[in-house]
Design a protein around this motif. Structure first.
Motif, short mmCIF file in Angstrom:
data_model
loop_
_atom_site.label_atom_id
_atom_site.label_comp_id
_atom_site.label_asym_id
_atom_site.label_seq_id
_atom_site.Cartn_x
_atom_site.Cartn_y
_atom_site.Cartn_z
N ILE A 362 0.84 -1.19 0.00
CA ILE A 362 0.00 0.00 0.00
C ILE A 362 0.88 1.24 0.00
O ILE A 362 2.00 1.24 0.49
N GLY A 363 0.34 2.33 -0.58
CA GLY A 363 1.06 3.59 -0.62
C GLY A 363 0.83 4.42 0.63
O GLY A 363 0.08 4.04 1.53
N VAL A 364 1.46 5.59 0.66
CA VAL A 364 1.37 6.46 1.84
C VAL A 364 -0.06 6.92 2.08
O VAL A 364 -0.54 6.92 3.22
N ASP A 365 -0.77 7.30 1.02
CA ASP A 365 -2.15 7.80 1.18
C ASP A 365 -3.05 6.73 1.78
O ASP A 365 -3.85 7.01 2.68
N GLU A 366 -2.93 5.49 1.27
CA GLU A 366 -3.76 4.40 1.79
C GLU A 366 -3.39 4.09 3.24
O GLU A 366 -4.25 3.80 4.07
N LYS A 367 -2.10 4.19 3.54
CA LYS A 367 -1.65 3.96 4.91
C LYS A 367 -2.26 4.99 5.86
O LYS A 367 -2.77 4.64 6.95
N TYR A 368 -2.26 6.26 5.45
CA TYR A 368 -2.85 7.31 6.28
C TYR A 368 -4.35 7.10 6.44
O TYR A 368 -4.91 7.30 7.53
N ASP A 369 -5.02 6.73 5.35
CA ASP A 369 -6.46 6.49 5.41
C ASP A 369 -6.79 5.39 6.42
O ASP A 369 -7.75 5.50 7.19
N ARG A 370 -5.99 4.32 6.41
CA ARG A 370 -6.23 3.21 7.33
C ARG A 370 -5.96 3.62 8.78
O ARG A 370 -6.70 3.23 9.69
N ASN A 371 -4.89 4.39 8.97
CA ASN A 371 -4.59 4.85 10.33
C ASN A 371 -5.70 5.75 10.87
O ASN A 371 -6.10 5.65 12.03
N ASN A 372 -6.20 6.65 9.99
CA ASN A 372 -7.28 7.53 10.40
C ASN A 372 -8.55 6.75 10.71
O ASN A 372 -9.26 7.05 11.68
N GLU A 373 -8.85 5.74 9.89
CA GLU A 373 -10.03 4.91 10.12
C GLU A 373 -9.89 4.13 11.42
O GLU A 373 -10.85 3.98 12.18
N ARG A 374 -8.68 3.64 11.67
CA ARG A 374 -8.44 2.90 12.91
C ARG A 374 -8.62 3.82 14.13
O ARG A 374 -9.18 3.41 15.14
N ARG A 375 -8.15 5.06 14.01
CA ARG A 375 -8.32 6.01 15.12
C ARG A 375 -9.80 6.32 15.34
O ARG A 375 -10.25 6.44 16.49
N ARG A 376 -10.53 6.49 14.24
CA ARG A 376 -11.96 6.78 14.37
C ARG A 376 -12.69 5.64 15.07
O ARG A 376 -13.53 5.86 15.95
N LYS A 377 -12.34 4.41 14.70
CA LYS A 377 -12.98 3.25 15.32
C LYS A 377 -12.59 3.11 16.78
O LYS A 377 -13.41 2.72 17.60
N SER A 378 -11.33 3.43 17.08
CA SER A 378 -10.86 3.29 18.47
C SER A 378 -11.56 4.28 19.40
O SER A 378 -11.62 4.07 20.61
N ARG A 379 -12.08 5.39 18.82
CA ARG A 379 -12.76 6.39 19.64
C ARG A 379 -14.22 6.03 19.91
O ARG A 379 -14.91 6.73 20.64
N ARG A 380 -14.69 4.96 19.28
CA ARG A 380 -16.10 4.59 19.42
C ARG A 380 -16.26 3.34 20.29
O ARG A 380 -15.38 2.48 20.32
N ASN A 381 -17.39 3.28 20.98
CA ASN A 381 -17.66 2.11 21.82
C ASN A 381 -18.33 1.01 21.02
O ASN A 381 -18.43 1.10 19.79
N GLU A 382 -18.82 -0.01 21.71
CA GLU A 382 -19.44 -1.14 21.03
C GLU A 382 -20.69 -0.75 20.26
O GLU A 382 -21.09 -1.42 19.31
N GLU A 383 -21.33 0.36 20.68
CA GLU A 383 -22.53 0.84 19.99
C GLU A 383 -22.19 1.78 18.84
O GLU A 383 -23.09 2.31 18.18
N GLY A 384 -20.90 2.00 18.60
CA GLY A 384 -20.48 2.86 17.50
C GLY A 384 -20.52 4.34 17.83
O GLY A 384 -20.51 5.20 16.94
N LEU A 385 -20.54 4.68 19.12
CA LEU A 385 -20.61 6.07 19.55
C LEU A 385 -19.29 6.55 20.12
O LEU A 385 -18.59 5.79 20.79
#
Length: 430
Positions: A362-385
């Protein structure tokens, strides 16, 4: 007795999967030996092997397969680490080889073997392990290569270091010199954990201090993956990425075939050390292409792999043994093939949409996108909030209860520690 001892040491009630027995028969009209293959579960193993008592050239797989087809990718359980040492290769006697092996154990270089067998022309060493699934392939191969690297000077065979290997069965005869294969030493009280061996011999941190392990789903089967790749796991995942790329392009790889096959042979070859099996796997991929390469071209690429893999093992095991320091990226090209993601993406013309289906290329842009998505998910609980959304929802629920009790806005604001204006706004949302 020899066969029973051998089988009881490697297989027990916890054994799952198929064990392959391979019998070489007399030469056919073309001068080649024919092969008879038997696949059995542990329950029927001893009955089958007893038939081959004092027979020539019988082999057995220490590890089991989930399909009756012996391939590394089909491994069900790793039952042992092992090494095939050809004493004649370097001029050592069997007794001398065994003595040196034990000396290496006493010096802390290798674990104590749990079983030693006479293969007729050399010795086979076994280290019985707590059975592990295919997901432990990276750890198993690293340990296997470590032991091979320590025993290489004694005549250890690199071709015998893949997980689907078969080794000579004690109680049979090696037709090359008419010598008996037999058990020389066995310790049924000793069994190793691969994680403990990894910490002790590969300089890994204790399991509790390793990076967090996360569970992911793949084809409705739970698999465990780390948030990082080491050199071994990176090679395996990159070969999987190549297969994914071919599927996405419906195997129309014209213009990229040589690069794909070159990388695939090398990355697969890190785990598949049997040249015949590796050739079959590579031929299957090539034949799936809309325009396959010629067989002579495939064989030319296959011939370049063994030396590169030897360099890879020497480099990786040298690091683990503290014999060498990590060198610059330019110099690393001399120790196997090391391609940057940017290089692979450019040479294979991998699009951003294709990268979304891959794990490692994967390239740098895809790597950043995945890291950002992972951070967004880590900020949410089991209910997605998120934490803020959860606090707001709790406040609304409390407000609803207070309204139902007939409290005025001023009283509600006081109880919830918010302003009257906030109470009014939340009422509108309700």
């Amino acid at each position: 007795m020899q066969m029973t001892e051998f089988c009881d040491h490697l297989y027990n009630d916890s054994t799952d999967g198929y064990i392959q027995i391979l019998k070489l028969n007399d030469e056919n009209n073309n001068g080649d030996k024919t092969i008879k293959i038997y696949n059995t579960k542990n329950e029927g193993l001893r009955e089958i092997v007893e038939v081959f008592n004092d027979e020539d050239d019988v082999f057995l797989s220490p590890n089991t397969m989930y399909l009756p087809k012996r391939r590394v990718e089909n491994i069900r359980q790793f039952r042992a680490l092992f090494q095939d040492i050809d004493c004649n290769k370097v001029g050592f006697e069997k007794a001398e080889t065994a003595y040196i092996v034990w000396q290496l154990y006493y010096d802390g270089k290798i674990p104590k073997p749990t079983m030693v067998t006479d293969s007729g022309r050399g010795v086979h060493l076994y280290w019985r392990i707590q059975n592990a699934p295919y997901g432990a392939l990276n750890t198993w191969q690293e340990l296997q290569d470590y032991i091979y690297y320590q025993l290489k000077h004694l005549g250890a065979d690199r071709k015998s270091t893949d997980g689907a290997r078969v080794l000579r069965l004690p109680g049979t005869i090696n037709s090359k010199n008419e010598e008996d294969c037999k058990v020389l030493y066995i310790d049924n009280e000793l069994e190793y954990s691969m994680y403990d061996l990894r910490e002790q011999y590969l300089n890994y941190k204790p399991k509790s201090h390793q990076l967090e392990i996360v569970e992911t789903k793949k084809n409705d089967t739970k698999v465990v993956s780390n948030k990082f790749f080491n050199s071994y796991s990176l090679h395996m995942e990159r070969s999987n990425d190549l297969q994914t790329l071919c599927k996405l392009r419906k195997y129309d790889m014209t213009g990229f075939r040589n690069m794909v096959i070159h990388c695939y042979v090398y990355w697969k070859g890190i785990y598949v050390r049997d040249s015949y099996e590796l050739e079959n796997i590579v031929m299957e991929l090539n034949n799936a292409f809309t325009e396959p390469l010629k067989e002579t071209e495939i064989r030319a690429i296959l011939r370049s792999v063994p030396k590169a893999i030897d360099k890879f093992i020497a480099y990786e095991q040298g690091l683990r043994c503290g014999e060498r320091k990590r060198v610059s990226k330019g110099m690393r090209d001399k120790e196997g093939y090391w391609y940057k993601n940017d290089t692979l993406i450019e040479r294979l013309d991998i699009s951003t949409s294709e990268q979304k289906h891959m794990k490692t290329i994967i390239g740098v842009d895809e790597k950043y996108d995945r890291n950002n998505e992972r951070r967004r998910k880590s900020r949410r609980n089991e209910e997605g909030l998120t934490k803020r959304e959860k606090e707001k929802l709790d406040t609304i629920n409390e407000l609803r209860e207070l309204v139902n009790k007939g409290l005025k806005n001023k009283d509600i604001a006081e109880k919830l520690s918010i302003s009257v204006r906030q109470v009014q706004r939340l009422k509108q949302e309700i």
